[in-house]
Design a protein around this motif. Structure first.
Motif, PDB file in Angstrom:
ATOM      1  N   CYS A 410      69.552 -73.172  54.787  1.00 55.21           N
ATOM      2  CA  CYS A 410      70.332 -74.126  55.830  1.00 55.21           C
ATOM      3  C   CYS A 410      70.473 -73.602  56.755  1.00 55.21           C
ATOM      4  O   CYS A 410      70.077 -73.305  57.882  1.00 55.21           O
ATOM      5  CB  CYS A 410      71.995 -73.037  55.179  1.00 55.21           C
ATOM      6  N   CYS A 413      73.813 -71.325  58.271  1.00 59.05           N
ATOM      7  CA  CYS A 413      73.962 -70.249  57.821  1.00 59.05           C
ATOM      8  C   CYS A 413      72.489 -69.563  57.796  1.00 59.05           C
ATOM      9  O   CYS A 413      72.243 -68.210  56.963  1.00 59.05           O
ATOM     10  CB  CYS A 413      75.229 -70.003  56.237  1.00 59.05           C
ATOM     11  N   GLU A 415      70.329 -69.465  55.311  1.00 53.16           N
ATOM     12  CA  GLU A 415      70.090 -69.291  53.722  1.00 53.16           C
ATOM     13  C   GLU A 415      68.982 -69.699  53.404  1.00 53.16           C
ATOM     14  O   GLU A 415      68.873 -71.173  53.581  1.00 53.16           O
ATOM     15  CB  GLU A 415      71.347 -69.743  53.219  1.00 53.16           C
ATOM     16  N   CYS A 426      74.320 -75.709  50.016  1.00 52.46           N
ATOM     17  CA  CYS A 426      74.117 -74.532  50.589  1.00 52.46           C
ATOM     18  C   CYS A 426      75.100 -73.171  49.560  1.00 52.46           C
ATOM     19  O   CYS A 426      76.332 -73.715  49.578  1.00 52.46           O
ATOM     20  CB  CYS A 426      74.590 -74.323  52.223  1.00 52.46           C
ATOM     21  N   CYS A 429      77.214 -71.454  51.984  1.00 55.20           N
ATOM     22  CA  CYS A 429      78.575 -71.893  53.377  1.00 55.20           C
ATOM     23  C   CYS A 429      78.867 -73.230  52.668  1.00 55.20           C
ATOM     24  O   CYS A 429      79.584 -74.229  53.471  1.00 55.20           O
ATOM     25  CB  CYS A 429      77.390 -71.767  54.219  1.00 55.20           C
ATOM     26  N   SER A 431      76.902 -76.543  53.106  1.00 53.77           N
ATOM     27  CA  SER A 431      77.207 -77.336  53.978  1.00 53.77           C
ATOM     28  C   SER A 431      75.876 -77.640  52.909  1.00 53.77           C
ATOM     29  O   SER A 431      74.878 -77.791  52.898  1.00 53.77           O
ATOM     30  CB  SER A 431      76.110 -76.547  55.221  1.00 53.77           C
TER      31      SER A 431
HETATM   32 ZN   LIG Z   1      74.652 -71.954  54.671  1.00 54.05          ZN
END
Ligand SMILES: [Zn+2]
Ligand SMILES: [Zn+2]
Length: 787
Positions: A410, A413, A415, A426, A429, A431
């Protein structure tokens, strides 16, 4: 009968086997299954004699098992992706993977790999391999890609795989992380330099090192706590020649008598540095980038942008100019190099994916003990490798041609999302800014799944893993690791480990060392596939062996001798109508020959079952040459030549020839499949009820030995010994071997007149004597009396 020409006949039988589907795997067969986890050769260049050596041995096992009544699963695969293949493509097409768009480079790889598939297959075909080609797999195929990625996701989710930005073994030439198994030791000429550090009082402290270029990455020095010279320094700080303050620490691993007894700890010179950084919570100072060049963190500015070798010279010159470097001592020492390119391995910090293996060492060792290793000591090599592991298995490679790691990051964030589906958002978040992982898998992470790839047809554990000893630490080890995580069980019950074929003392034939002018294709044309196969089975399993001209000659001679013996047998069997075998109708000598052939087959079987093809081969050749040709055929000649068609003594010899010779053909067929098929097909099919379509679909000869066989065996051995003595005696007296003599006088401690009587016809025939006499004597001897 015409002459046997292997050049045309070997190809003829190879085509016949293919056309008739002789080696086709039958998934519905009721026979017990025997499955072989054939090594998929790495597509990295032409195959060499080392491959022929190792693969032929496995092929012989496959043929034996088929004859022994198993439903043999014998597939082939190609390991056709990853670094070795890339290097091949780069060399052949004179391009660099990094200079091309990835798609373009991958397309070129795919094309070249296709050509090599054909070349490899042609070679195995021309050696007469009994492979079912419909089972062929390729590790870059979409099917295998999916299997690899699915395994990865499952293992990641289970916590067996992790991603970490941590020091990893790195090849700056191949531009990729490598695994511990890909590092090998190589001796280098090097120099031991004395560098002048100084303590807080300004006293000079000498630190010896072979890697002065890592001085800007020095974060501490270590001494042995028992080293009385440095007691006052421990716990203080000292200045490096670059005037940087570092602590003086102790570790009992420091050798007091090596150099000055003070060693640098740099990030990272070697695995000791790595261990110390962790253990003593030292800071990292990374001064070398992934290109193998000094970066901007290097405190000596003039080194920045330079390679490691250049940097070493720059810092040595610099320290010399400042008089901060003392004597330099040339030495030869071992350095870990990348096995693919021979370039020294560095340890640098990069984000990589790892399979946990350090956590499961004990489990892997006990799993290793459940496998039957042949020879047994190869199991110890596996154990030792596992015991000495220092790194988790790095499965990511910064390369182009391979299976991509199904992961996304991501952008918002950080991730990590592990999935093959690129449409993810994601989970943390939400995203949609996901960046796909660029790294690809280490090829072993794919080829370590071969039992599962074969699992489409046969269950795990498979029966046999045949492979060479140098890849115990890679292919065998990785297959075990994956099998442990996937099934908590062994991947195969038996592992048969072959040695290497050598050209000269200690030099193995491999893709890197070549094999000189000896290309397998040329060698087959020159000597025949049968002769090469025979020669490749001379050395015991696991042993390195020379490519031996004498063994090739022996192979060729055996082929010719079998062909000539078959001419003799079949000529003398014309008009013979074989009946079901009844040992009671046979003369003792014929009965013995036939039973002996079963006795040899049963002994060969024991050897084969422990993968000892070499002893099996030698038993067969000793019996064929030393008993059948040298004695039996010579002794019975007169009976089959001279006696009338319906004479029972002639029929007795014919029966032994008919069955005994077929037994020998079957026993020889795993080693020399072409000539044995040729001979079998020229005679037997219309004479055996329900004859198989190929000798290779016969049954291994089996018979319970008659209970009184040992008595007969002793008698016949006496007779053969008498014949040997007679021949020697004739030679000594200058009498032609075929010349007639008056009396053959036999002296023997145990042979009775009754026993001798049943061999009289044959003994008179072979000695060309008019009569025999027998005298009891402690010593066995013969005398020739003329006149
Ligand atoms: Zn994220
Ligand atoms: Zn390399």
């Amino acid at each position: 009968m015409a002459k046997y020409d292997p050049k045309t006949r070997e190809k003829y039988w190879q085509d016949y086997w293919l056309k008739e589907g002789i080696y086709k795997f039958d998934p519905n067969s009721k026979k017990p299954l025997y499955s072989i986890d054939t090594p998929p050769p790495t597509v990295s260049g032409k195959l060499h004699l080392g491959h022929v050596f190792s693969y032929t041995q496995a092929e012989v096992f496959a043929r034996y098992r088929r004859l022994a009544g198993f439903n043999v699963y014998y597939p082939f695969g190609m390991d056709d992706n990853g670094l070795p293949t890339e290097r091949l493509v780069e060399q052949e097409l004179k391009i660099k993977g990094s200079d091309l768009p990835r798609d373009e480079f991958v397309a070129k790889c795919n094309q070249l790999v296709g050509n090599y598939h054909q070349i490899y297959r042609d070679l195995w075909q021309s050696l007469g391999f009994s492979v079912d080609w419909s089972l062929l797999y390729s590790t870059i195929s979409p099917e295998v890609q999916k299997l690899t990625q699915t395994n990865f996701i499952k293992m990641y989710q289970a916590g067996y795989i992790y991603r970490q930005n941590s020091p990893a073994l790195w090849c700056s030439v191949c531009q990729t992380a490598v695994a511990q198994a890909e590092v090998e030791d190589k001796s280098f000429d090097s120099i031991f330099y004395d560098l002048f550090f100084r303590d807080l009082k300004g006293n000079q402290i000498v630190v010896a090192t072979t890697r002065p270029e890592l001085l800007p990455a020095c974060v501490a020095v270590f001494v042995n706590p028992a080293d009385s010279r440095y007691l006052s320094l421990i716990g203080t700080k000292i200045f490096t020649p670059l005037n940087i303050e570092v602590p003086v620490l102790t570790d009992s691993g420091v050798k007091i008598d090596k150099g000055s007894g003070v060693v640098m700890c740099c990030t990272y010179g070697d695995e000791t540095d790595l261990a110390w950084i962790k253990q003593y919570s030292l800071p990292e100072l990374i001064i070398i980038d992934s290109q193998g060049r000094f970066n901007d963190s290097c405190s000596l500015e003039s080194m920045r942008g330079h390679t490691i070798t250049e940097g070493r010279q720059i810092i040595v010159d610099y320290l010399k100019s400042k008089k901060l470097i003392g004597k330099d001592l040339p030495l030869v020492h071992d350095v870990g190099v990348h096995e693919r390119c021979g370039h020294p391995i560095e340890i640098i910090n990069t984000p990589q994916w790892f399979v946990r293996v350090l956590d499961i060492k004990d489990e892997l060792i006990s799993l290793g003990k459940k496998v039957n290793w042949f020879p047994a000591y190869m199991g110890d090599r596996f154990t030792t490798w596992v015991e000495n592991l220092k790194w988790d298995w790095c499965i990511s490679r910064d390369r182009f041609y391979g299976i991509t790691i199904p992961a996304f990051f991501c952008a918002d964030c950080r991730e990590i999302i592990v999935s093959t589906d690129p449409r993810h958002t994601c989970p943390k978040c939400k995203s949609i800014n996901l960046v796909a992982e660029k790294l690809i898998f280490d090829t072993w992470f794919t080829s370590g799944n071969t039992p599962e790839i074969n699992g489409k047809y046969v269950p795990a554990p498979m029966s046999l893993r045949p492979q060479a000893h140098d890849i115990i630490r890679t292919w065998a080890f990785y297959t075990m690791v994956l099998s442990y995580y996937k099934t908590n069980n062994i991947p195969w019950t038996d592992a048969a480990i072959s040695g290497h074929i050598l050209l000269r003392q200690g030099e193995k034939i491999s893709k890197r060392t070549g094999g000189g002018e000896l290309r397998p294709e040329d060698e087959i044309t020159k000597h025949s596939a049968d002769a090469i196969r025979f020669a490749m089975c001379a050395a015991a399993l696991g042993q390195d062996a020379y490519y031996d001209a004498k063994e090739l000659e022996n192979g060729k001679k055996l082929v010719i001798k079998l062909f000539n013996a078959s001419n003799f047998c079949f000529k003398n069997l014309s008009g013979h109508r074989p009946k079901a075998l009844d040992l009671n109708t046979l003369l003792p000598l014929d009965c013995w020959l036939l039973v002996k052939s079963y006795d040899v087959s049963s002994k060969m079987q024991k050897y084969f079952e422990s993968y000892d093809y070499a002893h099996a081969r030698n038993l067969l050749t000793e019996f064929f040459w030393g008993v059948f040709c040298d004695y039996y055929l010579e002794i019975i000649k007169k009976r089959v030549y001279d006696l009338p068609v319906d004479n029972p003594d002639k029929i007795s010899a014919q029966t032994a020839l008919f069955y005994g010779f077929n037994n020998m053909l079957i026993m020889a067929s795993p080693f020399i499949p072409h000539i044995t098929e040729e001979i079998f097909q020229s005679f037997y099919p219309d004479k055996i009820p329900n004859a198989p379509k190929s000798i290779h679909l016969s049954s291994w000869p089996k018979m319970d030995l008659p209970s009184d066989f040992s008595t007969l065996d002793i008698q016949v051995k006496s007779i053969l010994e008498i014949v040997a003595l007679l021949r020697a005696q004739k030679a000594k007296l200058g009498i032609n071997i075929g010349a007639e003599i008056d009396t053959l006088s036999i002296f023997h401690p145990t042979l009775t007149a009754t026993a001798l009587a049943s061999f009289e016809f044959d003994l008179l025939a072979v000695s060309r004597a008019k009569k025999l006499t027998l005298t009891k004597s402690d010593e066995i001897k013969v005398e020739i009396i003329n006149g």
